[in-house]
Design a protein around this motif. Structure first.
Motif, PDB file in Angstrom:
ATOM      1  N   MET A   1       0.824  -1.227   0.000  1.00 45.69           N
ATOM      2  CA  MET A   1       0.000   0.000   0.000  1.00 45.69           C
ATOM      3  C   MET A   1       0.853   1.269   0.000  1.00 45.69           C
ATOM      4  N   THR A   2       2.097   1.181   0.486  1.00 46.16           N
ATOM      5  CA  THR A   2       2.953   2.371   0.466  1.00 46.16           C
ATOM      6  C   THR A   2       3.356   2.760  -0.945  1.00 46.16           C
TER       7      THR A   2
ATOM      8  N   LEU B   1       1.265   3.283  -3.333  1.00 44.41           N
ATOM      9  CA  LEU B   1       0.243   4.165  -3.899  1.00 44.41           C
ATOM     10  C   LEU B   1       0.687   5.634  -3.943  1.00 44.41           C
ATOM     11  N   PRO B   2       1.232   6.188  -2.857  1.00 39.40           N
ATOM     12  CA  PRO B   2       1.644   7.606  -2.944  1.00 39.40           C
ATOM     13  C   PRO B   2       2.777   7.855  -3.940  1.00 39.40           C
TER      14      PRO B   2
ATOM     15  N   ALA C   1       2.869   7.251  -6.975  1.00 35.98           N
ATOM     16  CA  ALA C   1       2.352   7.666  -8.282  1.00 35.98           C
ATOM     17  C   ALA C   1       1.882   9.111  -8.288  1.00 35.98           C
TER      18      ALA C   1
ATOM     19  N   VAL D   1      -6.835   6.530  -9.774  1.00 33.48           N
ATOM     20  CA  VAL D   1      -7.243   5.206  -9.286  1.00 33.48           C
ATOM     21  C   VAL D   1      -6.656   4.098 -10.168  1.00 33.48           C
TER      22      VAL D   1
ATOM     23  N   GLY E   1      -3.036   3.698  -9.442  1.00 28.02           N
ATOM     24  CA  GLY E   1      -2.855   3.015  -8.165  1.00 28.02           C
ATOM     25  C   GLY E   1      -2.932   1.511  -8.302  1.00 28.02           C
ATOM     26  N   GLY E   2      -3.882   1.016  -9.113  1.00 28.40           N
ATOM     27  CA  GLY E   2      -3.978  -0.429  -9.315  1.00 28.40           C
ATOM     28  C   GLY E   2      -2.751  -0.999  -9.988  1.00 28.40           C
TER      29      GLY E   2
ATOM     30  N   VAL F   1       0.296   0.276  -9.949  1.00 36.70           N
ATOM     31  CA  VAL F   1       1.438   0.387  -9.032  1.00 36.70           C
ATOM     32  C   VAL F   1       1.403  -0.732  -8.000  1.00 36.70           C
ATOM     33  N   VAL F   2       0.219  -1.018  -7.484  1.00 37.08           N
ATOM     34  CA  VAL F   2       0.088  -2.108  -6.519  1.00 37.08           C
ATOM     35  C   VAL F   2       0.471  -3.440  -7.153  1.00 37.08           C
TER      36      VAL F   2
ATOM     37  N   SER G   1       6.013   6.318 -11.121  1.00 37.28           N
ATOM     38  CA  SER G   1       5.875   5.294 -10.085  1.00 37.28           C
ATOM     39  C   SER G   1       6.735   4.072 -10.381  1.00 37.28           C
TER      40      SER G   1
ATOM     41  N   THR H   1       8.968   2.648  -7.548  1.00 36.01           N
ATOM     42  CA  THR H   1       8.606   1.320  -7.046  1.00 36.01           C
ATOM     43  C   THR H   1       9.796   0.373  -7.078  1.00 36.01           C
TER      44      THR H   1
END
Length: 459
Positions: A16-17, A19-20, A22, A46, A49-50, A52-53, A124, A128
Motif C-alpha cells: 500500500m505504500t 500508492l503515494p 504515483a 485510481v 494506483g492499481g 502500481v500495486v 511510479s 517502485t
C-alpha cells in the motif's frame, strides 16, 4: 485479498505504500499538459494506483520465492529489482504510450486522465523498483530484531514461572469412568445417539397436521368518500334542496387486515409416516448399540494399557535395581583387579551386563512414554498429563468366576447370552429392521396421497 495471499499484515502495508509514489508523476503530467484535476483525472489516479500495486506485488512475491530457496534477504531484494525490471518496464511503458493519443487530442474529458496515467506510471515505475525492495528489507530486519529480543524474554518468563503440574493418582475404576465420559470416540457416539433420538421425534411430528398462516396488513393514506351533491334527492318549496349541502360519506376504513390459516392433515400418508418412524427407531437403537460398543472398546483398551503400564513400571524398577547392583558389582570387580584377586575379564563382563541393562531400561522408558500418551488420549486428557497408577488390591486381582444372575456357565447359555446382548449383533439386527422399514416405506409410495385441509379466512 492481499492478507489472504501473503498471510501477514506487514507485506500488504508495504504494497500500500506504493500508492503515494504515483502522485508526483501524476501531478507533473497535469502541469506539463496544462490540464486541470477533475473527475476523469481522479479516475486516472485510481487506475495508476492499481497498476502500481500490481508492480509492488510482483516484487514482493519474487523476494519471498528467492528467500524460500535459501537466498539471503538483501540478495533476494537486489535480484527482485534486477529480474523484475524488464516485465515491469514493458508493461508500464506500453500502458503509458497507449494513452498518448488521448493526450494529443486535447479533449477536456480524456486528456487529464491520460496525462495522469502516462506520467504517473513512468514516475511510479522508477520509485517502485527502488523503494519497495528497500522498504521490505528494512521492515523484515526490524521484525527479526523484535523477535530476537522477545524470544529470550518469553523463555525467561517461562523458566521463572513456577510449575503447577502435579502428579495425579488414578485407579483403574476412575480411569474407566473418566474414559467413558471424556473419550472422543465415546463422545462422538453419544452425539450420534442424541441426533438419532432427535430424528425419531422429528419423524413422529409428521403424524400431526401442518398449520400454516399467512397474514397481511394494509394502510391507506387517503380515505375514499361517497359524495352526495346538493339537491340530489330533490328540491321542495317548503324545505328547499335535499340535501341542502354536499354530503361526504366515508367509504371503508384506512386500515385493513387479512389472515388466512390452513391446517393440512395427512391421511393416506400415515403408512409412509409409520414406516419412517420405524426407520428412525431402528436407526436410534443402532446408534445406542454403537455407543455401548464404543464404551466397551474404550474400557477394554483402558484396562489393557493400565496393566501394561503397571507391568512396564515394575520392569523399570527391576532394571533400576539391576543397574544399581551391577554398578556395585563392577566397583567390587575393579577393586579386585586393583588388588590382583580378580581378572580384568570380570570387569569387562560387568561393564557389558551393565550396558545391556541400561539399554533395556531406555527401551522400557520409551515404551512407558508411548503408552502414557495413548492412555491420556483414551482418557480424553492432555497428552502430557503426568499420573501415578494405583495398583489394584490383591483381592481385586485374583481371578474369580463371575456368574450373572440367571445364567449358568454352560457353553450354550453363554453363547445365547452373547447372541442376545452383544452390541455388534444388536446393531446388525437394528440395521435389518431399518431395511425392512425402508422397504415398507417404498411400498407405501404406491398409495395415492390424500390430505384433509381446513381453511379459515378472516378479514
Amino acid at each position: 485479498i492481499l492478507l489472504i495471499q501473503f498471510r501477514t499484515l506487514l507485506d500488504p502495508l508495504i504494497v500500500m505504500t506504493a500508492l503515494p509514489l504515483a502522485v508526483p508523476g501524476a501531478a507533473l503530467g497535469l502541469f506539463l499538459t496544462r490540464n486541470t484535476f477533475g473527475f476523469t483525472a481522479f479516475i486516472g489516479v485510481v487506475s495508476v494506483g492499481g497498476l502500481v500495486v500490481r508492480n509492488a506485488i510482483i516484487l514482493i512475491d519474487f523476494i519471498h520465492q528467492r528467500m524460500k530457496e535459501g537466498v539471503p534477504l538483501e540478495q533476494a531484494a537486489l535480484e527482485a529489482g534486477e529480474r523484475r525490471l524488464r516485465p515491469i518496464f514493458l508493461t508500464s511503458m506500453a500502458a503509458a504510450v497507449g494513452v498518448v493519443p488521448m493526450i494529443i487530442s486535447g479533449s477536456s474529458m480524456w486528456s487529464p486522465m491520460a496525462s495522469v496515467i502516462a506520467f504517473g506510471l513512468v514516475g511510479s515505475m522508477v520509485f517502485t523498483l527502488v523503494a519497495i525492495p528497500v522498504l521490505f528489507v528494512v521492515a523484515q530486519e526490524k521484525r527479526l530484531q523484535k523477535v530476537a529480543i522477545t524470544a529470550p524474554l518469553l523463555l525467561l518468563l517461562l523458566l521463572s514461572t513456577p510449575s503447577q503440574a502435579q502428579t495425579k493418582s488414578i485407579t483403574l475404576d476412575e480411569a474407566i469412568q473418566l474414559a467413558s465420559k471424556q473419550n472422543s470416540l465415546v463422545k462422538m457416539a453419544g452425539d450420534k445417539a442424541k441426533e438419532a433420538d432427535a430424528r425419531v421425534t422429528q419423524a413422529r411430528s409428521n403424524y400431526f397436521p401442518v398449520v400454516t398462516n399467512q397474514s397481511s396488513a394494509t394502510h391507506l393514506n387517503q380515505s375514499e368518500f361517497l359524495t352526495i351533491s346538493k339537491g340530489a334527492l330533490g328540491s321542495y318549496g317548503a324545505t328547499g334542496p335535499i340535501p341542502n349541502n354536499d354530503v361526504n360519506i366515508k367509504v371503508g376504513k384506512q386500515d385493513g387486515f387479512l389472515t388466512t390459516t390452513v391446517a393440512a392433515q395427512p391421511i393416506t400418508q400415515m403408512f409412509k409416516i409409520h414406516a419412517g418412524v420405524s426407520v428412525a427407531h431402528a436407526d436410534a437403537a443402532g446408534a445406542h448399540c454403537d455407543l455401548q460398543q464404543a464404551r466397551q472398546d474404550v474400557s477394554l483398551n483402558v484396562k489393557t494399557l493400565y496393566y501394561q503400564l503397571l507391568s512396564a513400571q515394575r520392569r523399570k524398577h527391576a532394571l533400576e535395581l539391576r543397574i544399581k547392583a551391577g554398578e556395585q558389582g563392577l566397583d567390587e570387580a575393579r577393586n579386585g583387579v586393583a588388588s590382583g584377586v580378580v581378572l580384568e575379564a570380570k570387569v569387562l563382563e560387568g561393564e557389558a551386563q551393565l550396558a545391556k541393562a541400561r539399554h533395556a531400561l531406555g527401551s522400557v522408558e520409551d515404551a512407558i512414554d508411548d503408552m502414557s500418551i495413548q492412555f491420556n488420549d483414551l482418557l480424553g486428557l492432555p497428552l502430557n498429563t503426568d499420573f501415578a497408577l494405583v495398583e489394584p488390591e490383591e483381592e481385586q486381582t485374583q481371578l474369580t468366576p463371575v456368574v450373572s444372575p440367571g445364567i449358568s456357565n454352560s457353553v450354550q447359555d453363554l453363547e445365547s447370552e452373547a447372541l442376545t446382548h452383544n452390541p455388534s449383533l444388536l446393531s446388525a439386527r437394528h440395521t435389518l429392521e431399518k431395511s425392512r422399514a425402508g422397504l415398507n416405506a417404498s411400498r407405501a409410495e404406491y398409495i395415492p396421497e390424500v390430505t384433509g385441509f381446513v381453511q379459515n379466512i378472516h378479514q
